[in-house]
Write an enzyme that holds these catalytic residues in place. Structure first.
Site, mmCIF file in Angstrom:
data_model
loop_
_atom_site.group_PDB
_atom_site.id
_atom_site.type_symbol
_atom_site.label_atom_id
_atom_site.label_comp_id
_atom_site.label_asym_id
_atom_site.label_seq_id
_atom_site.Cartn_x
_atom_site.Cartn_y
_atom_site.Cartn_z
ATOM 1 N N HIS A 55 7.162 7.655 -6.209
ATOM 2 C CA HIS A 55 7.176 6.575 -5.337
ATOM 3 C C HIS A 55 8.633 6.287 -5.228
ATOM 4 O O HIS A 55 9.795 4.982 -5.505
ATOM 5 C CB HIS A 55 6.791 5.402 -5.522
ATOM 6 C CG HIS A 55 6.617 4.499 -4.523
ATOM 7 N ND1 HIS A 55 5.708 3.943 -3.936
ATOM 8 C CD2 HIS A 55 7.321 4.459 -3.548
ATOM 9 C CE1 HIS A 55 5.696 2.891 -3.327
ATOM 10 N NE2 HIS A 55 7.325 2.799 -2.828
ATOM 11 N N ARG B 295 2.441 5.259 3.029
ATOM 12 C CA ARG B 295 2.011 3.963 2.063
ATOM 13 C C ARG B 295 0.378 5.491 1.892
ATOM 14 O O ARG B 295 0.011 6.343 3.059
ATOM 15 C CB ARG B 295 0.979 3.005 2.261
ATOM 16 C CG ARG B 295 2.333 1.509 2.728
ATOM 17 C CD ARG B 295 2.613 1.660 1.219
ATOM 18 N NE ARG B 295 2.893 0.453 1.099
ATOM 19 C CZ ARG B 295 4.099 -0.264 0.369
ATOM 20 N NH1 ARG B 295 5.368 1.584 0.418
ATOM 21 N NH2 ARG B 295 5.106 -0.995 0.356
#
Lengths: 298, 298
Positions: B261, B213
């Site tokens: 991502h 993250r």
């Protein structure tokens, strides 16, 4: 103490790592040659011959010419090139699968744009060759969840492979390949094994990687197959003539990746360590490790 | 039969794979939500709540906000992302190690020029996180001959790692890292864990990869470290704000690789299969697999 003749691209590197050995530049005075095959061949041709020739390469085809003597012990390097070859193979397979060049181009434009992709897991990796280099590649393929099939002269089962088949079964196996990787040496049996007929059996989505010897692959057949759109990509590190002629159409083909015979480079540290290990055997009069069988050529 | 609410980017893909289930668009009528966390959070905030929320992502931080309810069963996806994450990590490590962009540029000029390179074998891979994703990355690292050190909250030994240490030992371990890979979730304990002080402990030749993250990494500290020449490269797939602002200096930094991502994308096939497996447990009244502990956030 037997004197050693060094015939490598970086003799100083070997001398510093083999400090206790005695060296000579005279091939007649040297019982042992630590040599790149192509540098040793001319001396053999001139009539010089060692008792033991320790090749710094895995591939010793330059020493297999019919006019060269075979009455000396020949060893090659094993166990060192496997990890490097595996890193080369998966660098190229993964860079292609995950489209690294495409994302690099997007980054240059500060563009955030995902694209769908597949996984190596569940794909089939066919390895031509099942020796220690192929076993390293197989092991990494298994870690990535691939099905790994080996093809060898004998078809003898080897560790790390889900299946190993004899070369006679090649035509039945090629249609299974998502990736076909050749680590085959240059022998009469492997010459143009990958030709018009065998390449045509590969799925159109397959990737071909040649890290063995250039002679295994017929370049004209490869270009024809690529130009029909019947093969996704060829990654070539070895060629029949090296360096590859700058006029070769392979250089500029959009589905071909060319590298200058770097898949597994000889690092003096590791090769010197293996040589010293074998030198101890030699001095004790024990059989040498990694002996090459002249009748097989590897 | 309990009805299911789908909250994903591709509901049609899930409906076709969950043929025997009954679906509803009414959150009040659905006991089960199969949902991307960020799409479920607004409904939870409005006061709707399922009995079971099956996240299609591994990371459920969007459901951990303090104002959201926690009196439902939350499961996430496990075992699917590990192989994809491992393929992303090694695509980038190997492409860098073997200089694929440099050889591609040489190929465009038909230039045959080898360059020296190193090996992953013997390098140290430090993984922040030791869950199933980290274990997959560790397993591939071992297949490449790397030394693999894990860092987790507890330091509990896990399969595939040479060593696992508790987070308290982080500062002693970072100087060992040739590659540092974070797969950490977004929790208060991981916020800016990689900051000016910890990044300064990495060797200048290290590569940092963040596939966990964005909040784990302080971007200003990273840029400062890179600009001092004290870090080889950062490969970033996750950011505090996504998409990454096109004005961010990270996009154009020569030692930063940005991807949008994509390290592990949710493939509906695999997620639907895992959901159906858990749905059978749910219907039999058995404990669900892959339950998220709200107190830990993963």
């Amino acid at each position: 103490m037997d004197k050693i003749l060094l015939l490598t691209g970086d003799n100083a590197a070997y001398q510093s790592r083999l400090g206790t050995c005695q060296f000579t530049d005279d091939p007649e005075a040297a019982a042992i040659w630590l040599a790149e095959p192509a540098m040793a061949a001319p001396l053999l041709r001139q009539g010089h011959q060692p008792r033991w020739l320790a090749s710094t390469f895995a591939g010793v085809d330059a020493l297999m010419a019919g006019d060269l003597p075979r009455s000396y012990q020949l060893t090659n390097v094993r166990g060192i090139f496997g990890p490097l070859m595996a890193q080369y193979v998966f660098a190229h397979l993964l860079s292609q699968l995950r489209e690294l060049p495409r994302y690099a181009a997007q980054q240059a434009d500060a563009q955030w744009q995902p694209h769908p992709y597949g996984s190596l897991a569940g794909q089939t990796l066919v390895l031509l060759g099942t020796g220690d280099i192929a076993q390293h590649i197989a092991q990494v393929g298994k870690a990535f969840g691939m099905r790994v099939i080996g093809v060898s002269r004998s078809g003898t089962p080897k560790p790390g492979f889900d299946e190993v088949h004899a070369i006679a079964a090649l035509n039945a196996i090629l249609p299974e390949a998502d990736a076909l990787v050749s680590v085959l040496p240059n022998t009469p049996a492997t010459h143009h094994l990958l030709n018009q007929d065998t390449l045509a059996l590969l799925p159109s989505g397959a990737t071909l990687i040649n890290v063995g010897r250039g002679h295994t692959l017929c370049p004209d057949a490869l270009l024809a197959q690529l130009n029909r759109g019947a093969l996704r990509r060829a990654v070539l590190d070895v060629f029949e003539q090296e360096p590859l002629d700058s006029a070769s159409p392979l250089w500029r083909h959009p589905n071909v990746t060319i590298t200058p015979h770097i898949a597994a480079t000889s690092f003096p540290d590791q090769i010197a360590a293996q040589f010293l290990d074998n030198l101890a055997r030699y001095r004790r009069g024990e059989p040498l490790a990694n002996q090459v069988d002249f009748t097989q050529g590897y």
